[in-house]
Write a protein that holds these residues in place. Structure first.
Motif, PDB file in Angstrom:
ATOM      1  N   LYS A  45     -13.016  30.138  45.374  1.00 22.03           N
ATOM      2  CA  LYS A  45     -12.618  31.394  46.007  1.00 22.03           C
ATOM      3  C   LYS A  45     -13.124  32.582  45.200  1.00 22.03           C
ATOM      4  O   LYS A  45     -13.002  32.624  43.976  1.00 22.03           O
ATOM      5  CB  LYS A  45     -11.100  31.466  46.144  1.00 22.03           C
ATOM      6  N   THR A  46     -13.705  33.525  45.903  1.00 22.53           N
ATOM      7  CA  THR A  46     -14.155  34.776  45.312  1.00 22.53           C
ATOM      8  C   THR A  46     -13.419  35.910  46.001  1.00 22.53           C
ATOM      9  O   THR A  46     -13.302  35.917  47.234  1.00 22.53           O
ATOM     10  CB  THR A  46     -15.673  34.954  45.514  1.00 22.53           C
ATOM     11  N   ILE A  72     -13.292  39.261  47.633  1.00 23.66           N
ATOM     12  CA  ILE A  72     -14.188  40.241  48.249  1.00 23.66           C
ATOM     13  C   ILE A  72     -13.378  41.523  48.415  1.00 23.66           C
ATOM     14  O   ILE A  72     -12.560  41.646  49.322  1.00 23.66           O
ATOM     15  CB  ILE A  72     -14.715  39.757  49.603  1.00 23.66           C
ATOM     16  N   ILE A 110     -22.751  37.704  44.942  1.00 23.86           N
ATOM     17  CA  ILE A 110     -22.132  36.660  45.765  1.00 23.86           C
ATOM     18  C   ILE A 110     -23.276  35.804  46.296  1.00 23.86           C
ATOM     19  O   ILE A 110     -23.900  36.121  47.307  1.00 23.86           O
ATOM     20  CB  ILE A 110     -21.302  37.248  46.917  1.00 23.86           C
ATOM     21  N   GLU A 133     -20.253  30.971  51.339  1.00 26.59           N
ATOM     22  CA  GLU A 133     -19.190  30.428  52.204  1.00 26.59           C
ATOM     23  C   GLU A 133     -19.193  31.331  53.424  1.00 26.59           C
ATOM     24  O   GLU A 133     -18.448  32.296  53.518  1.00 26.59           O
ATOM     25  CB  GLU A 133     -17.831  30.432  51.502  1.00 26.59           C
ATOM     26  N   PHE A 155     -18.142  36.496  55.714  1.00 27.73           N
ATOM     27  CA  PHE A 155     -17.523  35.545  54.801  1.00 27.73           C
ATOM     28  C   PHE A 155     -16.508  34.662  55.509  1.00 27.73           C
ATOM     29  O   PHE A 155     -15.824  35.102  56.442  1.00 27.73           O
ATOM     30  CB  PHE A 155     -16.819  36.284  53.659  1.00 27.73           C
ATOM     31  N   TYR A 201     -13.228  33.676  55.169  1.00 27.14           N
ATOM     32  CA  TYR A 201     -12.089  34.184  54.400  1.00 27.14           C
ATOM     33  C   TYR A 201     -10.993  33.146  54.209  1.00 27.14           C
ATOM     34  O   TYR A 201      -9.989  33.436  53.558  1.00 27.14           O
ATOM     35  CB  TYR A 201     -11.541  35.454  55.042  1.00 27.14           C
ATOM     36  N   HIS A 213     -13.153  32.217  50.795  1.00 30.81           N
ATOM     37  CA  HIS A 213     -13.118  33.378  49.908  1.00 30.81           C
ATOM     38  C   HIS A 213     -11.768  34.076  50.101  1.00 30.81           C
ATOM     39  O   HIS A 213     -10.929  33.639  50.887  1.00 30.81           O
ATOM     40  CB  HIS A 213     -14.260  34.343  50.239  1.00 30.81           C
TER      41      HIS A 213
END
Length: 479
Positions: A8-9, A11, A144, A148, A259, A261, A264
């Protein structure tokens, strides 16, 4: 060979609103281009750096083949013109990267560029989707590149097929396992994994889901589905171009991915007004519209309200509202746990009865944390009968007063050619839609692509422009 791991990033929408991108001395965008007997691609951009922020830039255009090999590099001279419309060579497929350099901070590292794709029976446009990161962004870990990506509409039937496109960055990406998911209108999902060989620097790769799922057409049951995909790039932003094309090449429609979500993360709003809004514009002509919430939302259960009807949907659902006309709609969104993600990815689809493929414009929602926006710019063309449409998020900003000024400036590819007109809101059509030719009736001596800026003294508008050809339409929001 590397296996992609789900990571998970965050954003951050707050960083996006505040242009928190560090010192930006290079801004860029990269597009898939194809020019042959059935498809014509144009890359169109204006010197908005100058007329928006009074910044001088040096622009370089890089043409590369599908394997990423440089074909030509040229400097774009904005000394005597405001707009550049670039056509790649005949019988060519590859990518075009546009880079802008400055000694001043440009604030935004992704360049505001447009691409149009013209087929015999359709026209489609999309704004910048991917880019190659600058080295200092990579070192500062402002990237990024672990893709994903979702919000990729699938259509597989007797006449049409779906695809997506990614662009690698400036370094070799070693061989990897790609994970591809397809979801039908019922919410059922299937997955496939396959090996993607080593990607060369700047290489462009096309994915076609039908190549990995034997019965995809039957699985989708003639309805629009959704795909999501996990991959890695080396120094490239993970956004994809997503398209649907007819087998005979007569029609093509594109938009960009967004993305996933559910994989992410995004920032959330936990107090105040916990509601978000989507407004669609009024469109002139006989088009049917569809409002879509893509399925891979920030995990939760949501409620949409439109024209007195409430519908509940959850992450994993393709939430869709269909209408028989193209009159503007208001949709209100909330989440069951009273936590509002700052991003809910939506789309507006427009279709005519005679067109094989609907236009699709990837959008989002507006909430009370979104800052005002007074300046807008967009691609237009008299040749393709552009409409200018705007919506007023009065729920957030209070409503546009009748004496609000609209300053329209039209920039053409002709030498030093610019036209300007100022109108008050009460001098514009009450349905908030006007043809470009009605604003600049006598001045439209060029049938090429032009760029239009609109400054409005009221900051609560979202503005769109269209292109039309035959029975097809394409629509994009402004920058």
């Amino acid at each position: 060979m590397t296996q992609i791991l789900q990571k998970k990033t965050l954003i951050s929408q707050a960083d996006n609103y505040s242009a928190n991108f560090g010192e930006v001395l290079r801004s860029s965008a990269i597009f898939w281009v194809k020019n042959d007997e059935v498809l014509k691609t144009t890359i169109s951009f204006s010197n908005y750096w100058k007329y928006k922020n009074f910044i001088d830039v040096r622009v370089i255009l890089n043409l590369r083949n599908m394997m990423g090999e440089l074909v030509t590099r040229k400097i774009i001279d904005f000394e005597n013109k405001f707009v550049c419309n670039y056509l790649p060579p005949d019988n060519f497929e590859g990518s075009v990267e546009v880079e802008a350099f400055s000694i001043n901070n440009m604030r935004i590292p992704y360049a505001a560029i447009m691409a149009t794709y013209e087929a015999s029976e359709s026209i489609s446009m999309v704004h910048s989707y991917a880019r190659v990161y600058s080295q200092h962004e990579i070192e500062d870990k402002r990237t990024i590149s672990n893709g994903e990506e979702s919000c990729w509409t699938l259509r597989e039937d007797a006449g049409n097929s779906s695809f997506s496109i990614i662009h690698n960055g400036p370094n070799i990406q070693e061989s990897q396992t790609i994970r591809l998911g397809v979801r039908n209108w019922r919410g059922e999902e299937q997955f496939a994994e396959f090996i993607l060989p080593e990607m060369l620097p700047y290489q462009t790769v096309i994915f076609e889901p039908k190549n990995y799922f034997e019965n995809l057409k039957e699985f989708l049951e003639g309805q629009a589905g959704n795909s999501r995909i996990s991959f890695k790039l080396n120094g490239g932003f993970s956004r994809m171009l997503c398209g649907v094309r007819s087998f005979d090449g007569s029609q093509l429609q594109v938009t960009h991915s967004n993305f996933d979500y559910s994989a992410h993360d995004t920032d959330t709003i936990n107090d105040g007004v916990l509601q978000a809004y989507m407004r669609t514009p009024n469109i002139l002509g006989e088009f049917q519209q569809e409002i879509v919430v893509y399925p891979d939302t920030n995990n939760g259960t949501y409620l949409s309200e439109c024209e007195g009807n409430s519908k509940k949907f959850s992450t994993g659902d393709i939430h869709k509202l269909s209408f028989v006309d193209s009159q503007g709609k208001l949709v209100k969104f909330s989440r069951e746990d009273n936590v509002l993600p700052t991003r809910i990815v939506t789309a507006l689809r427009l279709n005519s009865k005679k067109s094989k493929i609907p236009a699709e414009c990837s959008l989002g929602v507006v909430h009370h944390n979104r800052p005002k926006k007074n300046f807008h710019w967009m691609l237009v063309s008299n040749k393709f009968n552009s409409q200018i449409c705007w919506v007023d998020f009065q729920e957030v900003y209070g409503g546009c007063p009748n004496n609000a000024e609209f300053v329209f400036k039209l920039y053409t590819p002709n030498e030093n050619q610019k036209f300007e007109k100022t109108l008050l809101k009460n001098e514009l059509p009450s349905d908030n839609t006007i043809r470009l030719s009605a604003i600049f009736a006598q001045e439209l001596l060029v049938n090429d692509y032009c760029h239009l800026t609109i400054w409005c003294s009221y900051g609560g508008l979202m503005i769109f422009s269209t292109l039309e050809k035959a029975d097809s339409i394409t629509i994009e929001h402004s920058f």
